[in-house]
Scaffold this active site. Structure first.
Site, PDB file in Angstrom:
ATOM      1  CG  ASN A 178      36.147  51.216  52.426  1.00 56.73           C
ATOM      2  OD1 ASN A 178      36.357  51.000  51.546  1.00 56.73           O
ATOM      3  ND2 ASN A 178      35.618  52.560  52.925  1.00 56.73           N
ATOM      4  CG  ASN A 179      40.834  48.646  57.568  1.00 57.22           C
ATOM      5  OD1 ASN A 179      41.597  48.091  58.259  1.00 57.22           O
ATOM      6  ND2 ASN A 179      40.704  47.970  56.432  1.00 57.22           N
ATOM      7  CG  LEU A 207      50.184  50.837  58.281  1.00 57.67           C
ATOM      8  CD1 LEU A 207      51.082  50.310  59.475  1.00 57.67           C
ATOM      9  CD2 LEU A 207      48.812  50.390  58.786  1.00 57.67           C
ATOM     10  CB  THR A 257      43.824  51.562  49.727  1.00 54.22           C
ATOM     11  OG1 THR A 257      42.432  51.669  49.308  1.00 54.22           O
ATOM     12  CG2 THR A 257      44.457  52.563  48.654  1.00 54.22           C
ATOM     13  CG  ASP A 258      39.449  48.325  47.955  1.00 55.06           C
ATOM     14  OD1 ASP A 258      39.850  49.804  48.576  1.00 55.06           O
ATOM     15  OD2 ASP A 258      38.301  47.859  48.637  1.00 55.06           O
ATOM     16  CD  GLU A 259      39.524  54.334  48.630  1.00 57.06           C
ATOM     17  OE1 GLU A 259      39.500  55.343  48.095  1.00 57.06           O
ATOM     18  OE2 GLU A 259      39.171  54.260  49.820  1.00 57.06           O
ATOM     19  CG  LEU A 271      29.619  55.950  56.145  1.00 54.09           C
ATOM     20  CD1 LEU A 271      28.829  57.184  55.540  1.00 54.09           C
ATOM     21  CD2 LEU A 271      29.247  54.831  55.410  1.00 54.09           C
ATOM     22  CE1 TYR A 297      44.525  57.113  50.791  1.00 58.83           C
ATOM     23  CE2 TYR A 297      42.479  56.090  49.874  1.00 58.83           C
ATOM     24  CZ  TYR A 297      43.599  56.253  50.612  1.00 58.83           C
ATOM     25  OH  TYR A 297      43.811  54.805  51.490  1.00 58.83           O
ATOM     26  CE  LYS A 321      48.020  53.893  50.574  1.00 59.13           C
ATOM     27  NZ  LYS A 321      49.107  54.065  51.488  1.00 59.13           N
ATOM     28  N   PRO A 348      32.456  64.542  44.174  1.00 57.84           N
ATOM     29  CG  PRO A 348      33.736  66.113  43.849  1.00 57.84           C
ATOM     30  CD  PRO A 348      33.245  65.319  44.863  1.00 57.84           C
ATOM     31  CB  ALA A 394      48.942  57.198  54.012  1.00 55.75           C
TER      32      ALA A 394
HETATM   33  P1  NAD Z   1      44.935  57.570  59.451  1.00 54.32           P
HETATM   34  O1  NAD Z   1      44.540  58.535  58.566  1.00 54.32           O
HETATM   35  O2  NAD Z   1      43.782  57.111  60.586  1.00 54.32           O
HETATM   36  O3  NAD Z   1      46.264  57.296  59.911  1.00 54.32           O
HETATM   37  C1  NAD Z   1      47.366  57.971  59.237  1.00 54.32           C
HETATM   38  C2  NAD Z   1      48.452  58.321  60.210  1.00 54.32           C
HETATM   39  O4  NAD Z   1      49.671  58.634  59.457  1.00 54.32           O
HETATM   40  C3  NAD Z   1      48.439  59.462  61.160  1.00 54.32           C
HETATM   41  O5  NAD Z   1      48.711  58.787  62.666  1.00 54.32           O
HETATM   42  C4  NAD Z   1      49.043  60.475  60.891  1.00 54.32           C
HETATM   43  O6  NAD Z   1      49.561  61.337  61.563  1.00 54.32           O
HETATM   44  C5  NAD Z   1      50.128  59.769  59.982  1.00 54.32           C
HETATM   45  N1  NAD Z   1      50.729  60.493  58.834  1.00 54.32           N
HETATM   46  C6  NAD Z   1      50.260  61.650  58.097  1.00 54.32           C
HETATM   47  N2  NAD Z   1      51.236  61.916  57.420  1.00 54.32           N
HETATM   48  C7  NAD Z   1      52.415  61.549  58.190  1.00 54.32           C
HETATM   49  C8  NAD Z   1      53.930  62.149  57.620  1.00 54.32           C
HETATM   50  N3  NAD Z   1      53.810  62.913  56.512  1.00 54.32           N
HETATM   51  N4  NAD Z   1      54.727  61.493  58.232  1.00 54.32           N
HETATM   52  C9  NAD Z   1      54.542  60.723  59.285  1.00 54.32           C
HETATM   53  N5  NAD Z   1      53.088  60.292  59.810  1.00 54.32           N
HETATM   54  C10 NAD Z   1      52.078  60.810  58.832  1.00 54.32           C
HETATM   55  O7  NAD Z   1      44.799  56.390  58.284  1.00 54.32           O
HETATM   56  P2  NAD Z   1      44.275  54.985  58.290  1.00 54.32           P
HETATM   57  O8  NAD Z   1      42.928  54.733  58.067  1.00 54.32           O
HETATM   58  O9  NAD Z   1      44.847  54.094  59.677  1.00 54.32           O
HETATM   59  O10 NAD Z   1      45.364  54.086  57.152  1.00 54.32           O
HETATM   60  C11 NAD Z   1      46.542  53.532  57.430  1.00 54.32           C
HETATM   61  C12 NAD Z   1      47.080  53.206  56.124  1.00 54.32           C
HETATM   62  O11 NAD Z   1      46.296  52.187  55.531  1.00 54.32           O
HETATM   63  C13 NAD Z   1      47.237  54.364  55.099  1.00 54.32           C
HETATM   64  O12 NAD Z   1      48.192  53.999  54.247  1.00 54.32           O
HETATM   65  C14 NAD Z   1      45.874  53.970  54.187  1.00 54.32           C
HETATM   66  O13 NAD Z   1      46.164  54.243  52.701  1.00 54.32           O
HETATM   67  C15 NAD Z   1      45.893  52.544  54.149  1.00 54.32           C
HETATM   68  N6  NAD Z   1      44.507  51.825  54.276  1.00 54.32           N
HETATM   69  C16 NAD Z   1      43.492  52.293  54.851  1.00 54.32           C
HETATM   70  C17 NAD Z   1      41.954  51.907  54.656  1.00 54.32           C
HETATM   71  C18 NAD Z   1      41.019  52.197  55.588  1.00 54.32           C
HETATM   72  O14 NAD Z   1      39.959  51.857  55.464  1.00 54.32           O
HETATM   73  N7  NAD Z   1      41.289  53.172  56.648  1.00 54.32           N
HETATM   74  C19 NAD Z   1      41.835  50.830  53.973  1.00 54.32           C
HETATM   75  C20 NAD Z   1      43.047  50.139  53.186  1.00 54.32           C
HETATM   76  C21 NAD Z   1      44.072  50.813  53.279  1.00 54.32           C
HETATM   77  P1  TYD Z   2      34.815  56.942  53.470  1.00 56.30           P
HETATM   78  O1  TYD Z   2      34.609  56.295  54.750  1.00 56.30           O
HETATM   79  O2  TYD Z   2      35.309  58.170  53.206  1.00 56.30           O
HETATM   80  O3  TYD Z   2      35.705  55.748  52.755  1.00 56.30           O
HETATM   81  P2  TYD Z   2      36.202  55.677  51.232  1.00 56.30           P
HETATM   82  O4  TYD Z   2      35.798  56.850  50.449  1.00 56.30           O
HETATM   83  O5  TYD Z   2      37.631  55.772  51.344  1.00 56.30           O
HETATM   84  O6  TYD Z   2      35.461  54.360  50.762  1.00 56.30           O
HETATM   85  O7  TYD Z   2      33.444  56.782  52.698  1.00 56.30           O
HETATM   86  C1  TYD Z   2      32.712  55.395  52.658  1.00 56.30           C
HETATM   87  C2  TYD Z   2      31.494  55.713  51.681  1.00 56.30           C
HETATM   88  O8  TYD Z   2      30.578  56.501  52.282  1.00 56.30           O
HETATM   89  C3  TYD Z   2      31.988  56.327  50.367  1.00 56.30           C
HETATM   90  O9  TYD Z   2      31.230  55.583  49.405  1.00 56.30           O
HETATM   91  C4  TYD Z   2      31.432  57.687  50.519  1.00 56.30           C
HETATM   92  C5  TYD Z   2      30.450  57.478  51.579  1.00 56.30           C
HETATM   93  N1  TYD Z   2      30.072  58.851  52.727  1.00 56.30           N
HETATM   94  C6  TYD Z   2      28.934  59.523  52.710  1.00 56.30           C
HETATM   95  O10 TYD Z   2      27.815  59.013  51.854  1.00 56.30           O
HETATM   96  N2  TYD Z   2      28.840  60.475  53.383  1.00 56.30           N
HETATM   97  C7  TYD Z   2      29.976  60.902  54.400  1.00 56.30           C
HETATM   98  O11 TYD Z   2      29.637  61.827  55.102  1.00 56.30           O
HETATM   99  C8  TYD Z   2      31.071  60.098  54.238  1.00 56.30           C
HETATM  100  C9  TYD Z   2      32.222  60.663  54.928  1.00 56.30           C
HETATM  101  C10 TYD Z   2      31.092  59.122  53.235  1.00 56.30           C
END
Ligand code: NAD
Ligand code: TYD
Length: 377
Positions: free
Chosen positions: A212-213, A83, A135-137, A223, A183, A187, A315, A85
């Site tokens: 998105n989680n 995970l 991710t779905d992105e 957000l 990003y 990925k 952007p 990233a």
């Molecule tokens: P996060 O940013 O909260 O956590 C990322 C973690 O990775 C942090 O603990 C950070 O210290 C660690 N990290 C970063 N760079 C590193 C490196 N070079 N070496 C070792 N550790 C490192 O991210 P998250 O939201 O928990 O996401 C985790 C994974 O799930 C990611 O791969 C992300 O792409 C994927 N993902 C996230 C979401 C979401 O909504 N958050 C959705 C789908 C997939």
């Molecule tokens: P984000 O939580 O950054 O997730 P992702 O871009 O990976 O989907 O953003 C969720 C949505 O909310 C996205 O459409 C961007 C928007 N957003 C705002 O409008 N204002 C903000 O301050 C942030 C962080 C996100």
């Protein structure tokens, strides 16, 4: 069965939920949490498991190939859930190189270290798995063909009471990759490397792409935690563009449960999409957050609506994400456990009840970082 499992990024948002689930559910597994502890990594996320005998934390950078070799062989790792990233789109726009370094080169270093170690063993790849969390992105953006919303064609327990969809298309496992942000491009590249290690070297790999989680322990640059914290402190809520972009939200513990299921029962070399059929237009979601926070803080109805501030758009802002997770449901029987309304209530309560956690991670830097990028209109 005894196993040694490496979870990377375990001090981050989703990773900490995965580590907690595995440490508690599988006392026979040794869980090694490998994390660099960037701004997004926080060991306070794991206070409740750090003393468990089957848990080890190692601070390391996944892009350091020699370190990855050492850690994987020292701990006799047979399964990897990857995970770690850089995960925030806005940061990737400012600093794409860090994303390429960690997400692409870091994933490659981890793959190579696992390959060398596993190929050195008598049983080679037998009983091994490299599971990559994506991710779905990576699929790009879907069109907003129904801006007012139509009844969702599919629902799950995670769907909101409204059950809306904002377009006719959904991301399926065979949707062509078309990433737009640095990003998602990083990925996508890492996903390709993972599949290449399967196709070229026969490494048992798996990839999942999740929507998105949301939930506890998410860094307040994203957000939902950002807006909860800003409402609490009476600060502006920066809505990008018109607030019409659509995201598909899943409670983080339901993602962790899906990861557990797929790690144990998923078919090698497969891809599974993970999502709850729970689409929300940003501005509608923001109004739910405002009304929930106001209610729990005892503010009058609509009190914090005045904080909504429309700012310049991100952007390349992807318009709509919507995951079709029917493959995971039909092949492995995964179901989300929480309806969105329950999940958001739990989430808001958690952030309000854990102000010390929030204060600890809120240095203020991340807000100053974007001041020149998103200005009020
Ligand atoms: P996060 O940013 O909260 O956590 C990322 C973690 O990775 C942090 O603990 C950070 O210290 C660690 N990290 C970063 N760079 C590193 C490196 N070079 N070496 C070792 N550790 C490192 O991210 P998250 O939201 O928990 O996401 C985790 C994974 O799930 C990611 O791969 C992300 O792409 C994927 N993902 C996230 C979401 C979401 O909504 N958050 C959705 C789908 C997939
Ligand atoms: P984000 O939580 O950054 O997730 P992702 O871009 O990976 O989907 O953003 C969720 C949505 O909310 C996205 O459409 C961007 C928007 N957003 C705002 O409008 N204002 C903000 O301050 C942030 C962080 C996100």
């Amino acid at each position: 069965m005894k196993r040694n499992i490496l979870i990377t990024g375990g001090a981050g948002f989703i990773g900490s939920h995965v580590v907690r689930l595995f440490v508690n559910k599988y006392p026979d597994y040794h869980i090694v949490n490998l994390d660099k502890l960037t701004y997004a990594g926080n060991l306070a996320n794991l206070k409740d498991v750090e003393q468990k005998p089957n848990y080890t934390f190692v601070r390391a950078d996944i892009a350091d190939l020699d370190e990855m070799r050492r850690i994987i062989s020292t701990h006799h790792i047979d399964g990897i859930i990857h995970l770690a990233a850089e995960s925030h789109v806005d940061r990737s726009i400012k600093d794409p190189f860090t994303f390429a370094r960690t997400n692409v080169m870091g994933t490659l270093a981890l793959l190579q270290a696992a390959k060398e170690y596993w190929e050195s063993l008598p049983e080679k790849y037998d009983g091994k798995l490299f599971y990559h969390i994506s991710t779905d992105e990576v699929y790009g953006a879907l069109e907003l063909t129904h801006p007012e919303g139509v009844a969702a064609p599919f629902t799950t327990k995670a769907s909101s009471a409204g059950d809306m969809a904002y377009g006719t298309e959904f991301f399926v496992e065979t949707t062509k990759y078309n990433p737009h942000s640095p990003y998602s491009a990083s990925k996508a590249s890492s996903d390709h490397f993972v599949r290449a290690y399967h196709d070229t070297y026969g490494m048992p790999t798996l990839v999942t792409n999740c929507s998105n989680n949301y939930g506890p322990y998410q860094f307040p640059e994203k957000l939902i935690p950002l807006f909860i914290n800003n409402i609490r402190h009476n600060k502006p809520l920066p809505v990008y563009g018109k607030g019409e972009n659509v995201r598909d939200w899943l409670y983080v513990e339901d993602h962790a449960r899906a990861i557990d299921l797929i790690f144990h029962k998923g078919k090698v070399a497969e891809t599974y999409n993970i999502g709850g059929f729970n689409e929300w237009k940003n501005i509608d979601l923001i109004r739910v957050i405002i009304s929930t926070v106001d209610r729990l803080l005892g503010n009058p109805e609509g009190y914090s609506e005045k904080l909504i501030t429309y700012v310049t758009d991100r952007p390349g802002h992807d318009m709509r994400y919507a995951i079709d997770s029917r493959k995971l449901q039909s092949e492995l029987g995964w179901e989300p456990s929480l309806q969105f309304e329950e999940g958001i209530e739990k989430t808001v309560r958690w952030y309000l009840d854990n102000q010390a956690w929030m204060d600890n991670v809120t240095s203020g830097d991340y807000q100053r970082y974007y001041d020149d990028m998103y200005t009020a209109r």
